[in-house]
Design an enzyme around this catalytic site. Sequence first.
Site, PDB file in Angstrom:
ATOM      1  N   ARG A 183       4.862  10.974  -2.534  1.00  0.00           N
ATOM      2  CA  ARG A 183       4.545  10.934  -1.119  1.00  0.00           C
ATOM      3  C   ARG A 183       5.816  11.088  -0.300  1.00  0.00           C
ATOM      4  O   ARG A 183       6.768  10.328  -0.492  1.00  0.00           O
ATOM      5  CB  ARG A 183       3.872   9.594  -0.828  1.00  0.00           C
ATOM      6  CG  ARG A 183       4.000   9.089   0.583  1.00  0.00           C
ATOM      7  CD  ARG A 183       3.252   7.803   0.802  1.00  0.00           C
ATOM      8  NE  ARG A 183       4.101   6.646   0.657  1.00  0.00           N
ATOM      9  CZ  ARG A 183       4.223   5.681   1.583  1.00  0.00           C
ATOM     10  NH1 ARG A 183       3.544   5.744   2.696  1.00  0.00           N
ATOM     11  NH2 ARG A 183       5.002   4.666   1.373  1.00  0.00           N
ATOM     12  N   ARG A 210      12.690   5.035  12.796  1.00  0.00           N
ATOM     13  CA  ARG A 210      11.428   5.767  12.704  1.00  0.00           C
ATOM     14  C   ARG A 210      10.540   5.442  13.912  1.00  0.00           C
ATOM     15  O   ARG A 210      11.015   4.977  14.926  1.00  0.00           O
ATOM     16  CB  ARG A 210      10.763   5.455  11.358  1.00  0.00           C
ATOM     17  CG  ARG A 210      11.633   5.901  10.173  1.00  0.00           C
ATOM     18  CD  ARG A 210      10.975   5.639   8.844  1.00  0.00           C
ATOM     19  NE  ARG A 210       9.746   6.437   8.700  1.00  0.00           N
ATOM     20  CZ  ARG A 210       8.842   6.222   7.748  1.00  0.00           C
ATOM     21  NH1 ARG A 210       9.021   5.239   6.864  1.00  0.00           N
ATOM     22  NH2 ARG A 210       7.766   6.973   7.675  1.00  0.00           N
ATOM     23  N   TYR A 254      10.917   8.824   1.252  1.00  0.00           N
ATOM     24  CA  TYR A 254      10.888   7.743   0.267  1.00  0.00           C
ATOM     25  C   TYR A 254      11.588   8.077  -1.056  1.00  0.00           C
ATOM     26  O   TYR A 254      11.701   7.220  -1.924  1.00  0.00           O
ATOM     27  CB  TYR A 254       9.431   7.325   0.003  1.00  0.00           C
ATOM     28  CG  TYR A 254       8.740   6.802   1.253  1.00  0.00           C
ATOM     29  CD1 TYR A 254       9.098   5.561   1.789  1.00  0.00           C
ATOM     30  CD2 TYR A 254       7.775   7.553   1.916  1.00  0.00           C
ATOM     31  CE1 TYR A 254       8.490   5.084   2.944  1.00  0.00           C
ATOM     32  CE2 TYR A 254       7.153   7.080   3.073  1.00  0.00           C
ATOM     33  CZ  TYR A 254       7.520   5.849   3.580  1.00  0.00           C
ATOM     34  OH  TYR A 254       6.931   5.376   4.725  1.00  0.00           O
ATOM     35  N   ALA A 306       2.939  -0.589   4.838  1.00  0.00           N
ATOM     36  CA  ALA A 306       2.419  -0.606   6.212  1.00  0.00           C
ATOM     37  C   ALA A 306       1.944  -1.996   6.643  1.00  0.00           C
ATOM     38  O   ALA A 306       1.868  -2.286   7.845  1.00  0.00           O
ATOM     39  CB  ALA A 306       1.287   0.400   6.342  1.00  0.00           C
ATOM     40  N   ASN A 339       8.135  -5.435  -0.680  1.00  0.00           N
ATOM     41  CA  ASN A 339       8.024  -4.304   0.236  1.00  0.00           C
ATOM     42  C   ASN A 339       6.548  -4.237   0.616  1.00  0.00           C
ATOM     43  O   ASN A 339       5.730  -3.745  -0.165  1.00  0.00           O
ATOM     44  CB  ASN A 339       8.465  -2.995  -0.414  1.00  0.00           C
ATOM     45  CG  ASN A 339       8.368  -1.835   0.576  1.00  0.00           C
ATOM     46  OD1 ASN A 339       7.738  -1.954   1.626  1.00  0.00           O
ATOM     47  ND2 ASN A 339       8.986  -0.711   0.240  1.00  0.00           N
ATOM     48  N   PRO A 380       0.796  -1.225   0.000  1.00  0.00           N
ATOM     49  CA  PRO A 380       0.000   0.000   0.000  1.00  0.00           C
ATOM     50  C   PRO A 380       0.828   1.274   0.000  1.00  0.00           C
ATOM     51  O   PRO A 380       1.848   1.361   0.681  1.00  0.00           O
ATOM     52  CB  PRO A 380      -0.828  -0.104   1.278  1.00  0.00           C
ATOM     53  CG  PRO A 380      -0.144  -1.120   2.116  1.00  0.00           C
ATOM     54  CD  PRO A 380       0.514  -2.069   1.163  1.00  0.00           C
ATOM     55  N   ASN A 381       0.345   2.221  -0.772  1.00  0.00           N
ATOM     56  CA  ASN A 381       0.891   3.584  -0.891  1.00  0.00           C
ATOM     57  C   ASN A 381       2.193   3.660  -1.675  1.00  0.00           C
ATOM     58  O   ASN A 381       2.667   4.753  -1.976  1.00  0.00           O
ATOM     59  CB  ASN A 381       1.052   4.242   0.492  1.00  0.00           C
ATOM     60  CG  ASN A 381      -0.277   4.380   1.208  1.00  0.00           C
ATOM     61  OD1 ASN A 381      -1.192   4.982   0.653  1.00  0.00           O
ATOM     62  ND2 ASN A 381      -0.407   3.800   2.378  1.00  0.00           N
ATOM     63  N   HIS A 441      12.591  -2.442   2.708  1.00  0.00           N
ATOM     64  CA  HIS A 441      12.002  -1.167   3.140  1.00  0.00           C
ATOM     65  C   HIS A 441      12.892  -0.065   2.602  1.00  0.00           C
ATOM     66  O   HIS A 441      14.111  -0.109   2.794  1.00  0.00           O
ATOM     67  CB  HIS A 441      11.923  -1.078   4.672  1.00  0.00           C
ATOM     68  CG  HIS A 441      11.123  -2.181   5.272  1.00  0.00           C
ATOM     69  ND1 HIS A 441       9.751  -2.190   5.236  1.00  0.00           N
ATOM     70  CD2 HIS A 441      11.501  -3.323   5.873  1.00  0.00           C
ATOM     71  CE1 HIS A 441       9.317  -3.298   5.808  1.00  0.00           C
ATOM     72  NE2 HIS A 441      10.360  -4.015   6.196  1.00  0.00           N
ATOM     73  N   GLU A 459      12.728  -9.104   2.060  1.00  0.00           N
ATOM     74  CA  GLU A 459      11.882  -7.978   2.467  1.00  0.00           C
ATOM     75  C   GLU A 459      12.676  -6.688   2.286  1.00  0.00           C
ATOM     76  O   GLU A 459      13.814  -6.586   2.749  1.00  0.00           O
ATOM     77  CB  GLU A 459      11.501  -8.177   3.935  1.00  0.00           C
ATOM     78  CG  GLU A 459      10.670  -7.078   4.546  1.00  0.00           C
ATOM     79  CD  GLU A 459      10.373  -7.364   6.035  1.00  0.00           C
ATOM     80  OE1 GLU A 459      10.805  -8.430   6.561  1.00  0.00           O
ATOM     81  OE2 GLU A 459       9.738  -6.510   6.670  1.00  0.00           O
TER      82      GLU A 459
END
Length: 145
Positions: A19, A108, A24, A78, A75, A11-12, A101, A99
């Site tokens: 964004r 964070r 990012y 969320a 990835n 998502p996103n 990120h 995985e």
Amino acid sequence: MPHAILLLNGPNLNLLGQRQPEIYGATTLADVEADSVEFGRTLDLTVTAKQSNWEGQLVDWIQQARQEAAGIVINPGAYSHTSVAILDALNAFDGPVIEVHISQIHKREAFRHHSYVSHRADTVIAGAGVHGYRLALRHMAETLA
Ligand code: DHK
């Protein structure tokens, strides 16, 4: 014979480049996907890139990968921090799972420090920006060699 790799973004990540670019970066998802396909080719990997904002869609694609892919680069966005369903789907997949990120999630907010997907991932890359996808593919190629 090239290995088929599923590159999944959650998502996103369709908003990459628009964004929160300070977190990012400025590269778009289309650029990341095109680069991954090209870079994969140089590593003898056939990369299929998919993105969804929907958890169930990601689960369906991971299930499909059981028949169609030798490895998964994901990835989960969320959903990393919330999705037992994605973890379960990955647990039903036999090949290597990497995985990615883009951001360094451990620097964070505390809620980003735990990833359900990391319970399954063979390799976790965080904080390398979009270069993390190339790192993942390079490692995938070595793993499958
Ligand atoms: C992307 C997201 O969308 C966040 O929800 C994760 C991840 C971090 C990334 O760094 O690529 O917490």
